[in-house]
Write a protein that holds these residues in place. Structure first.
Motif, PDB file in Angstrom:
ATOM      1  N   HIS A  52       0.864  -1.012  -0.052  1.00  0.00           N
ATOM      2  CA  HIS A  52      -0.013   0.012  -0.061  1.00  0.00           C
ATOM      3  C   HIS A  52       0.865   1.199  -0.097  1.00  0.00           C
ATOM      4  CE1 HIS A  52      -3.739  -2.013   0.454  1.00  0.00           C
ATOM      5  NE2 HIS A  52      -3.532  -2.511   1.601  1.00  0.00           N
ATOM      6  N   GLN A  53       0.357   2.309  -0.577  1.00  0.00           N
ATOM      7  CA  GLN A  53       1.097   3.462  -0.397  1.00  0.00           C
ATOM      8  C   GLN A  53       1.102   4.206   0.706  1.00  0.00           C
ATOM      9  OE1 GLN A  53       2.824   4.074  -3.685  1.00  0.00           O
ATOM     10  NE2 GLN A  53       3.660   5.391  -2.037  1.00  0.00           N
ATOM     11  N   THR A  54      -0.012   4.060   1.362  1.00  0.00           N
ATOM     12  CA  THR A  54      -0.362   4.875   2.836  1.00  0.00           C
ATOM     13  C   THR A  54      -1.217   3.692   3.709  1.00  0.00           C
ATOM     14  OG1 THR A  54      -2.430   5.778   1.989  1.00  0.00           O
ATOM     15  CG2 THR A  54      -0.488   7.161   1.809  1.00  0.00           C
ATOM     16  N   THR A  55      -1.024   4.074   4.983  1.00  0.00           N
ATOM     17  CA  THR A  55      -1.610   3.426   6.035  1.00  0.00           C
ATOM     18  C   THR A  55      -1.997   4.477   7.105  1.00  0.00           C
ATOM     19  OG1 THR A  55      -1.759   1.492   7.526  1.00  0.00           O
ATOM     20  CG2 THR A  55       0.235   2.581   7.247  1.00  0.00           C
ATOM     21  N   GLN A  56      -3.104   3.955   7.915  1.00  0.00           N
ATOM     22  CA  GLN A  56      -3.790   4.963   8.740  1.00  0.00           C
ATOM     23  C   GLN A  56      -3.202   4.317  10.139  1.00  0.00           C
ATOM     24  OE1 GLN A  56      -7.652   5.959   8.636  1.00  0.00           O
ATOM     25  NE2 GLN A  56      -7.242   8.012   7.464  1.00  0.00           N
TER      26      GLN A  56
END
Length: 133
Positions: A22-26
């Motif tokens: 994934h490019q980002t994660t929260q």
């Protein structure tokens, strides 16, 4: 999910996002996760992080870094060291070296969260939160 170990939760989310490319994660935003994200960014393991949401529902959006055309994650492993049930402390003389200095240990010191290298430089010991390499 009422995780009282926000650090382990953060590491797991980054680990999972990494494996799924994934490019980002929260991750939930706390003072601790903010500091860890800052160290990861300074050490070049993540490209950036920003905060979203308001009040108690704040999150950090962490942008992951990959290298090469196969998009190999820069972070090969995140390992929680000190846990709520078993705290691991290290004085300045015994600060761990991760993979002979290739990786970093993130230490919670009296002067804030920093890498093992920085803690050594400032002659500080503290709680060994996790290893990253």
């Amino acid at each position: 999910m009422a995780a009282n170990d926000t650090i382990a939760d953060m590491l797991t989310r980054i680990r999972n996002a990494n494996m799924a490319r994934h490019q980002t994660t929260q991750v939930p935003a706390t003072k601790m996760t903010r500091s860890i994200a800052k160290v990861l960014q300074e050490e070049g393991f993540i490209s950036e992080f920003s905060e979203t949401g308001e009040g108690i529902k704040r999150h950090l959006v962490v942008s992951l870094k990959y290298k090469g055309k196969n998009r190999q994650p820069l972070i090969t492993a995140l390992k929680r060291v000190s846990k709520p049930g078993l705290r691991v402390y290290s004085n300045r003389k015994e600060l761990p070296r991760v993979l002979g200095g290739i990786g970093i240990a993130i230490i919670s010191t009296s002067s804030g969260i920093m890498t093992d290298r920085e803690a050594r430089r400032q002659n500080l010991g503290g709680e060994v939160l996790c290893y990253v390499w």
